[in-house]
Design a protein around this motif. Structure first.
Motif, PDB file in Angstrom:
ATOM      1  N   ALA A 239       0.828  -1.205   0.000  1.00 47.71           N
ATOM      2  CA  ALA A 239       0.000   0.000   0.000  1.00 47.71           C
ATOM      3  C   ALA A 239       0.864   1.258   0.000  1.00 47.71           C
ATOM      4  O   ALA A 239       0.586   2.228  -0.715  1.00 47.71           O
ATOM      5  CB  ALA A 239      -0.932  -0.007   1.212  1.00 47.71           C
ATOM      6  N   LEU A 240       1.927   1.252   0.810  1.00 44.57           N
ATOM      7  CA  LEU A 240       2.840   2.404   0.839  1.00 44.57           C
ATOM      8  C   LEU A 240       3.456   2.650  -0.531  1.00 44.57           C
ATOM      9  O   LEU A 240       3.638   3.804  -0.950  1.00 44.57           O
ATOM     10  CB  LEU A 240       3.937   2.172   1.868  1.00 44.57           C
ATOM     11  CG  LEU A 240       3.526   2.239   3.342  1.00 44.57           C
ATOM     12  CD1 LEU A 240       4.655   1.719   4.227  1.00 44.57           C
ATOM     13  CD2 LEU A 240       3.147   3.661   3.753  1.00 44.57           C
ATOM     14  N   GLY A 241       3.773   1.586  -1.235  1.00 50.20           N
ATOM     15  CA  GLY A 241       4.397   1.721  -2.544  1.00 50.20           C
ATOM     16  C   GLY A 241       3.494   2.316  -3.603  1.00 50.20           C
ATOM     17  O   GLY A 241       3.974   2.765  -4.647  1.00 50.20           O
ATOM     18  N   LYS A 242       2.195   2.345  -3.346  1.00 49.81           N
ATOM     19  CA  LYS A 242       1.243   2.937  -4.293  1.00 49.81           C
ATOM     20  C   LYS A 242       1.027   4.430  -4.070  1.00 49.81           C
ATOM     21  O   LYS A 242       0.354   5.086  -4.876  1.00 49.81           O
ATOM     22  CB  LYS A 242      -0.099   2.202  -4.201  1.00 49.81           C
ATOM     23  CG  LYS A 242      -0.044   0.759  -4.687  1.00 49.81           C
ATOM     24  CD  LYS A 242      -1.402   0.081  -4.574  1.00 49.81           C
ATOM     25  CE  LYS A 242      -1.336  -1.355  -5.088  1.00 49.81           C
ATOM     26  NZ  LYS A 242      -2.651  -2.046  -4.973  1.00 49.81           N
ATOM     27  N   LEU A 243       1.578   4.954  -2.995  1.00 43.60           N
ATOM     28  CA  LEU A 243       1.420   6.376  -2.714  1.00 43.60           C
ATOM     29  C   LEU A 243       2.259   7.203  -3.690  1.00 43.60           C
ATOM     30  O   LEU A 243       3.300   6.738  -4.163  1.00 43.60           O
ATOM     31  CB  LEU A 243       1.851   6.688  -1.279  1.00 43.60           C
ATOM     32  CG  LEU A 243       1.057   5.997  -0.167  1.00 43.60           C
ATOM     33  CD1 LEU A 243       1.652   6.357   1.193  1.00 43.60           C
ATOM     34  CD2 LEU A 243      -0.415   6.387  -0.220  1.00 43.60           C
ATOM     35  N   PRO A 244       1.837   8.432  -3.973  1.00 43.86           N
ATOM     36  CA  PRO A 244       2.627   9.267  -4.886  1.00 43.86           C
ATOM     37  C   PRO A 244       4.003   9.613  -4.339  1.00 43.86           C
ATOM     38  O   PRO A 244       4.931   9.892  -5.106  1.00 43.86           O
ATOM     39  CB  PRO A 244       1.764  10.525  -5.052  1.00 43.86           C
ATOM     40  CG  PRO A 244       0.827  10.523  -3.893  1.00 43.86           C
ATOM     41  CD  PRO A 244       0.590   9.088  -3.556  1.00 43.86           C
ATOM     42  N   LYS A 245       4.144   9.579  -3.014  1.00 45.27           N
ATOM     43  CA  LYS A 245       5.428   9.875  -2.377  1.00 45.27           C
ATOM     44  C   LYS A 245       5.536   9.039  -1.109  1.00 45.27           C
ATOM     45  O   LYS A 245       4.596   8.962  -0.325  1.00 45.27           O
ATOM     46  CB  LYS A 245       5.526  11.371  -2.035  1.00 45.27           C
ATOM     47  CG  LYS A 245       6.830  11.774  -1.385  1.00 45.27           C
ATOM     48  CD  LYS A 245       6.817  13.266  -1.068  1.00 45.27           C
ATOM     49  CE  LYS A 245       8.100  13.689  -0.365  1.00 45.27           C
ATOM     50  NZ  LYS A 245       8.064  15.135  -0.032  1.00 45.27           N
ATOM     51  N   MET A 246       6.688   8.406  -0.895  1.00 45.43           N
ATOM     52  CA  MET A 246       6.875   7.575   0.291  1.00 45.43           C
ATOM     53  C   MET A 246       6.969   8.464   1.531  1.00 45.43           C
ATOM     54  O   MET A 246       7.785   9.384   1.583  1.00 45.43           O
ATOM     55  CB  MET A 246       8.137   6.736   0.158  1.00 45.43           C
ATOM     56  CG  MET A 246       8.362   5.758   1.300  1.00 45.43           C
ATOM     57  SD  MET A 246       7.087   4.476   1.459  1.00 45.43           S
ATOM     58  CE  MET A 246       7.331   3.534  -0.058  1.00 45.43           C
ATOM     59  N   PRO A 247       6.145   8.208   2.540  1.00 47.41           N
ATOM     60  CA  PRO A 247       6.257   8.977   3.788  1.00 47.41           C
ATOM     61  C   PRO A 247       7.504   8.561   4.570  1.00 47.41           C
ATOM     62  O   PRO A 247       8.170   7.581   4.226  1.00 47.41           O
ATOM     63  CB  PRO A 247       4.985   8.593   4.550  1.00 47.41           C
ATOM     64  CG  PRO A 247       4.620   7.243   4.009  1.00 47.41           C
ATOM     65  CD  PRO A 247       5.059   7.217   2.587  1.00 47.41           C
ATOM     66  N   ARG A 248       7.832   9.306   5.593  1.00 50.90           N
ATOM     67  CA  ARG A 248       8.927   8.913   6.470  1.00 50.90           C
ATOM     68  C   ARG A 248       8.517   7.653   7.220  1.00 50.90           C
ATOM     69  O   ARG A 248       7.424   7.584   7.783  1.00 50.90           O
ATOM     70  CB  ARG A 248       9.251  10.038   7.455  1.00 50.90           C
ATOM     71  CG  ARG A 248       9.675  11.313   6.757  1.00 50.90           C
ATOM     72  CD  ARG A 248      10.043  12.425   7.723  1.00 50.90           C
ATOM     73  NE  ARG A 248      10.046  13.688   7.003  1.00 50.90           N
ATOM     74  CZ  ARG A 248      10.456  14.853   7.508  1.00 50.90           C
ATOM     75  NH1 ARG A 248      10.881  14.903   8.765  1.00 50.90           N
ATOM     76  NH2 ARG A 248      10.422  15.955   6.787  1.00 50.90           N
ATOM     77  N   LEU A 249       9.387   6.676   7.221  1.00 49.96           N
ATOM     78  CA  LEU A 249       9.110   5.388   7.862  1.00 49.96           C
ATOM     79  C   LEU A 249       9.940   5.296   9.129  1.00 49.96           C
ATOM     80  O   LEU A 249      11.150   5.057   9.079  1.00 49.96           O
ATOM     81  CB  LEU A 249       9.439   4.245   6.904  1.00 49.96           C
ATOM     82  CG  LEU A 249       8.710   4.278   5.552  1.00 49.96           C
ATOM     83  CD1 LEU A 249       9.132   3.109   4.689  1.00 49.96           C
ATOM     84  CD2 LEU A 249       7.195   4.303   5.734  1.00 49.96           C
TER      85      LEU A 249
END
Length: 273
Positions: A239-249
């Protein structure tokens, strides 16, 4: 070409930053400092902590955030006298965030099981709650805009994933976005019927700029290392990989001294580095 794996960061106290500093600085990993959010620190204590933080951050050029205050209050507080205290607490940490070169501060969502049920039976209360949050946060948001700091609203007892996303949007400021705590989402999924963690990711969408990575078994806010609980990490990272930008993990675990254990587990799954 294969997509580069996301780089993991960590939420650490100053003592644990000293312990893990080489690991953080070597790859300039995202960092969240969690020593400044507690209400028992005096102004004199905070000045000493800021000085120590500056020493520890020498040579660090990564993205820095702080956890904002949250103990004993909610950001939808209706008591104007208490609101003044809440604002003062939040503004104090916000100023420290900027002084240390940070650009993100984590704050907690106001939603709970009780409040969400109340919104269902009385929709007018949804409007009232948003306006209470606006009243509490307006001076904080205005100062965040001036300082170039983004407030990210973290789910705690949230059941409905989109509520705090909509709340952030209704603040009508680019300085207000969303955080996700994977363990909190999993707890509400297992105990209260909320959707699973990956649905929280999808609901946040482009507004998601920060993630606390922690694992649980569905009982309590465990803050275990990823891999020690029941979260479906492959689905979360898909799901994270489908975001337009990776958030801070940001790995946020109780065992801070062993924080790299969770990083190594996610690396072993080929999900992050």
């Amino acid at each position: 070409m294969a997509k580069e794996l996301p780089l993991l960061g960590a939420a650490l106290s100053l003592d644990m930053l000293a312990h893990h500093r080489d690991w953080i600085v070597a790859d300039q990993r995202d960092l969240e400092l969690q020593s400044f959010c507690w209400p028992n620190a005096t102004d004199a204590d905070l000045r000493k902590m800021v000085a120590r933080a500056k020493d520890l951050l020498d040579g660090y050029t990564g993205r820095l955030g702080l956890h904002g205050p949250f103990t004993s209050f909610n950001i939808d507080c209706a008591d104007p006298e208490i609101v003044e205290i809440i604002r003062a607490r939040m503004l104090r940490v916000l100023e420290i965030t900027a002084e240390l070169g940070g650009d993100q501060m984590v704050i907690h969502s106001p939603y709970t099981l009780w409040k969400e049920a109340d919104l269902e039976q009385n929709p007018a209360n949804a409007f009232i709650q948003v306006e209470r949050v606006r009243y509490v946060l307006t001076p904080v948001i205005e100062r965040a805009e001036e300082l170039g700091v983004t407030l990210v609203i973290e789910n705690c007892e949230d059941i409905t994933p989109n509520l705090r996303v909509e709340l952030a949007a209704k603040m009508k400021s680019e300085a207000v976005k969303v955080s996700l705590d994977t363990g909190h989402a999993q707890f509400m999924h297992r105990s209260c019927g909320a959707p699973p963690v990956d649905v929280f990711v999808h609901a946040a969408g482009a507004a998601l700029e920060h993630v606390h990575l922690q694992d649980i078994d569905g009982y309590g806010d465990r803050h275990w290392h990823p891999g020690e609980g029941t979260i479906a990490w492959h689905l979360v990272f898909k799901a994270l990989g489908k975001l337009p930008k990776m958030p801070r993990l940001i790995l946020e675990v109780n065992d801070e001294i062993g924080v790299r254990k969770g990083a190594e587990y996610l690396e072993s799954l080929g999900l992050a580095r």
